[in-house]
Design an enzyme around this catalytic site. Structure first.
Site, mmCIF file in Angstrom:
data_model
loop_
_atom_site.group_PDB
_atom_site.id
_atom_site.type_symbol
_atom_site.label_atom_id
_atom_site.label_comp_id
_atom_site.label_asym_id
_atom_site.label_seq_id
_atom_site.Cartn_x
_atom_site.Cartn_y
_atom_site.Cartn_z
ATOM 1 N N ARG A 95 -1.222 6.773 -2.046
ATOM 2 C CA ARG A 95 0.277 7.249 -1.782
ATOM 3 C C ARG A 95 1.224 6.672 -2.993
ATOM 4 N NH1 ARG A 95 1.424 8.128 2.705
ATOM 5 N NH2 ARG A 95 3.211 7.027 2.516
ATOM 6 N N ASP A 119 -1.838 8.930 6.756
ATOM 7 C CA ASP A 119 -3.432 8.663 6.673
ATOM 8 C C ASP A 119 -3.805 7.805 7.976
ATOM 9 O OD1 ASP A 119 -2.540 5.979 6.949
ATOM 10 O OD2 ASP A 119 -2.836 5.358 4.649
HETATM 11 N N1 EPU Z 1 8.267 3.480 7.075
HETATM 12 C C1 EPU Z 1 9.113 4.522 7.399
HETATM 13 N N2 EPU Z 1 9.702 5.259 6.364
HETATM 14 C C2 EPU Z 1 9.427 5.045 5.019
HETATM 15 C C3 EPU Z 1 8.895 3.829 4.725
HETATM 16 C C4 EPU Z 1 7.839 3.065 5.654
HETATM 17 O O1 EPU Z 1 9.217 4.905 8.773
HETATM 18 O O2 EPU Z 1 10.192 5.853 4.383
HETATM 19 C C5 EPU Z 1 7.488 2.761 8.054
HETATM 20 C C6 EPU Z 1 5.944 2.942 7.974
HETATM 21 O O3 EPU Z 1 5.579 4.062 8.531
HETATM 22 C C7 EPU Z 1 5.442 1.659 8.675
HETATM 23 C C8 EPU Z 1 6.513 0.546 8.260
HETATM 24 O O4 EPU Z 1 7.723 1.414 7.785
HETATM 25 O O5 EPU Z 1 5.570 1.714 10.103
HETATM 26 C C9 EPU Z 1 5.882 -0.266 7.168
HETATM 27 O O6 EPU Z 1 5.541 0.535 6.033
HETATM 28 P P1 EPU Z 1 5.589 0.072 4.603
HETATM 29 O O7 EPU Z 1 6.675 1.044 3.918
HETATM 30 O O8 EPU Z 1 6.312 -1.437 4.339
HETATM 31 O O9 EPU Z 1 4.204 0.017 4.182
HETATM 32 P P2 EPU Z 1 3.765 0.926 2.709
HETATM 33 O O10 EPU Z 1 4.814 0.248 1.569
HETATM 34 O O11 EPU Z 1 3.427 2.247 2.914
HETATM 35 C C10 EPU Z 1 2.421 -1.288 1.587
HETATM 36 C C11 EPU Z 1 1.041 -1.450 1.360
HETATM 37 C C12 EPU Z 1 0.212 -1.569 2.582
HETATM 38 C C13 EPU Z 1 0.591 -2.654 3.429
HETATM 39 C C14 EPU Z 1 2.271 -2.582 3.961
HETATM 40 C C15 EPU Z 1 2.679 -3.460 4.632
HETATM 41 C C16 EPU Z 1 0.969 -0.438 -0.848
HETATM 42 C C17 EPU Z 1 0.373 0.559 -1.686
HETATM 43 N N3 EPU Z 1 0.638 -0.574 0.272
HETATM 44 O O12 EPU Z 1 2.464 0.098 2.519
HETATM 45 O O13 EPU Z 1 -1.198 -1.555 2.009
HETATM 46 O O14 EPU Z 1 -0.431 -2.723 4.627
HETATM 47 O O15 EPU Z 1 2.625 -2.296 2.571
HETATM 48 O O16 EPU Z 1 2.524 -4.709 4.055
HETATM 49 O O17 EPU Z 1 1.632 -1.385 -1.297
HETATM 50 C C18 EPU Z 1 -3.512 -1.542 1.907
HETATM 51 O O18 EPU Z 1 -3.411 -2.082 0.843
HETATM 52 O O19 EPU Z 1 -4.537 -1.063 2.415
HETATM 53 C C19 EPU Z 1 -2.202 -0.994 2.606
HETATM 54 C C20 EPU Z 1 -2.178 -0.112 3.590
#
Ligand code: EPU
Length: 436
Positions: A95, A119
């Site tokens: 991502r 995903d």
């Molecule tokens: N969200 C939205 N819109 C956006 C961005 C996020 O609705 O534009 C929502 C998501 O759908 C979710 C929530 O906000 O419900 C939190 O998502 P976040 O954006 O914080 O997650 P992420 O940045 O996509 C990262 C890590 C994840 C980890 C999460 C939470 C990376 C590449 N991934 O994901 O790690 O679980 O933060 O800490 O940094 C993993 O390593 O297996 C993994 C999934």
């Protein structure tokens, strides 16, 4: 294409010492941030995992050049941005492609990034990222799930994130370092990985402040320079290993684990009767006596993180009594449960909120709460990995289980865990890798 599987013979208590690798979720953003300058950057503690290779491929596709200085040490230089477009074939691999927006816009004036899509843990939209760029003055278009962005120079602004998203905060931090004027990002994520990125950006010349109320304030500068950085240890891997050590009734010292990153996890572990000892250069996790049922609720930092939830849930299958787990970060993070049920775990999932308060997923129909009854005797099974953290959870379950398990789709595990089969074997597990 050949699929790889792990064949695991259980049960075995894990015992010994293991070093934690650099954090996947810090490495990928920091390598991307290095592309904000034409000067070279040097990194240490870069994990040897699949996601590092995917990150390199994405960065190289638009002009970065990498050289492996020695094991876990990498030099990156992007003397020139050679293309504004992330190829679709790479965008599907993880991502990260949306994180390329800042280097592409600042150094090329435009960016073309295919949507990564949802995903297996939920839909994973990027609307917060795109809204932020729009507020900073970029022209944003979505044509058939490819994002086209253009900006002469991004402008500082006020951004209020609807939810403290980790990658949206990181993306907008990168964007604001070189924007004209001051950017304020409110309701931002403050996970240690976000702070690791901010520290690297500061070394590059950025001016970034942050306040206790989840606000980042960035004064834009006109250019950034090369810098060196040691990637922080992976606190998701530490929790996975800690849960595995205790659930298997073992004793494992995780070298390089930092207490400060693990505060909430360690509290939950202690409440559940799991033992740990903080040492100068790491944390020892060990089993002593009975495990107790607890209630946990995942949330943003400094709360109990969502990635700790699957390995902790398998630990709870070994605890006495009824535990409750409420997942409030990703709506579909219990997809792994059905296969644990097949192994004999007593876990039921519910669409209601079983926590201190209702969350964003109340009445959404998503099964985001679980009741775990233990202790359960697990038995070996044939299982498919739905996502990275679930994959490690199956490995723990297979190590605890009586008999043989076959875990398919281990490429997903290799994305985030360094040679995990070899590491766990060094702790006494019986795991062999097979191609099918
Ligand atoms: N969200 C939205 N819109 C956006 C961005 C996020 O609705 O534009 C929502 C998501 O759908 C979710 C929530 O906000 O419900 C939190 O998502 P976040 O954006 O914080 O997650 P992420 O940045 O996509 C990262 C890590 C994840 C980890 C999460 C939470 C990376 C590449 N991934 O994901 O790690 O679980 O933060 O800490 O940094 C993993 O390593 O297996 C993994 C999934």
């Amino acid at each position: 294409m050949l699929m790889e599987s792990f064949v695991v013979e259980g049960p075995t208590p894990l015992q010994g010492e293991i070093s934690v690798s650099g954090a996947k979720n810090s490495m990928s953003k920091i390598l991307t941030a290095s592309m904000l300058t034409a000067e070279p950057c040097h990194f240490q503690n870069v994990p040897a995992i699949g996601d590092t290779e995917i990150t390199k491929e994405i960065c190289c596709a638009v002009g970065a050049e990498f050289s492996q200085v020695e094991e876990r040490k990498v030099r990156v230089q992007t003397a020139e941005i050679k293309a504004a477009e992330v190829p679709e074939s790479l965008a599907k691999k993880n991502r990260l492609s949306v994180m390329m927006l800042a280097p592409l816009l600042h150094r090329h004036g435009c960016a073309v990034v295919p949507a990564a899509g949802g995903d297996r843990i939920g839909p994973r939209p990027v609307d917060f990222h795109l809204d932020g760029y729009q507020r900073m003055g970029a022209k944003v278009e979505n044509r058939k799930d490819v994002y086209y962005l253009e900006a002469d120079r991004l402008q500082g602004t006020e951004i209020n994130l609807p939810y403290p998203s980790v990658t949206a905060t990181e993306n907008l931090l990168m964007a604001s370092t070189l924007a004209m004027g001051r950017t304020v990002i409110r309701n931002a994520a403050i996970e240690p990985e976000v702070v690791d990125l901010a520290l690297f950006l500061q070394k590059m010349g950025a001016i970034i402040d942050y306040q206790a109320d989840r606000t980042f304030i960035v004064e834009g500068v006109s250019q950034l320079s090369g810098a060196d950085h040691v990637i922080m240890p992976d606190r998701l891997v530490v929790a996975s290993l800690g849960a595995a050590a205790i659930a298997s009734r073992g004793d494992v010292f995780v070298k390089g684990a930092r207490q400060a990153d693990m505060l909430t996890f360690l509290n939950a572990l202690r409440r559940a009767g799991g033992c740990f000892e903080i040492q100068q250069d790491g944390i020892r996790f060990f089993y002593e006596g009975t495990l107790k049922s607890v209630a946990i609720e995942t949330t943003v930092h400094p709360g109990f993180m969502t990635d700790w939830q699957p390995p902790f849930t398998v630990l709870l299958t070994q605890a006495d009594g009824m535990s409750v787990v409420h997942e409030t970060v990703f709506q579909d993070r219990f997809v792994y449960v059905s296969q644990l049920q097949k192994m004999g775990a007593d876990i039921q999932t519910y669409d209601s909120c079983m926590g201190t308060s209702s969350c964003r997923f109340a009445n959404s129909g998503y099964r985001h709460s679980a009741v775990v009854r233990g202790p359960s005797k697990l038995r070996g099974a044939d299982i498919d990995i739905p996502d990275l953290r679930a994959g490690f959870t199956y490995l723990i379950a297979a190590i605890l289980a009586e008999g043989r398990s076959v875990i398919r789709g281990v490429e997903e595990l290799d994305r985030g865990y360094e040679a995990i089969d070899k590491s766990l074997c060094s702790l006494g597990a019986s795991i062999s890798r097979q191609s099918v």
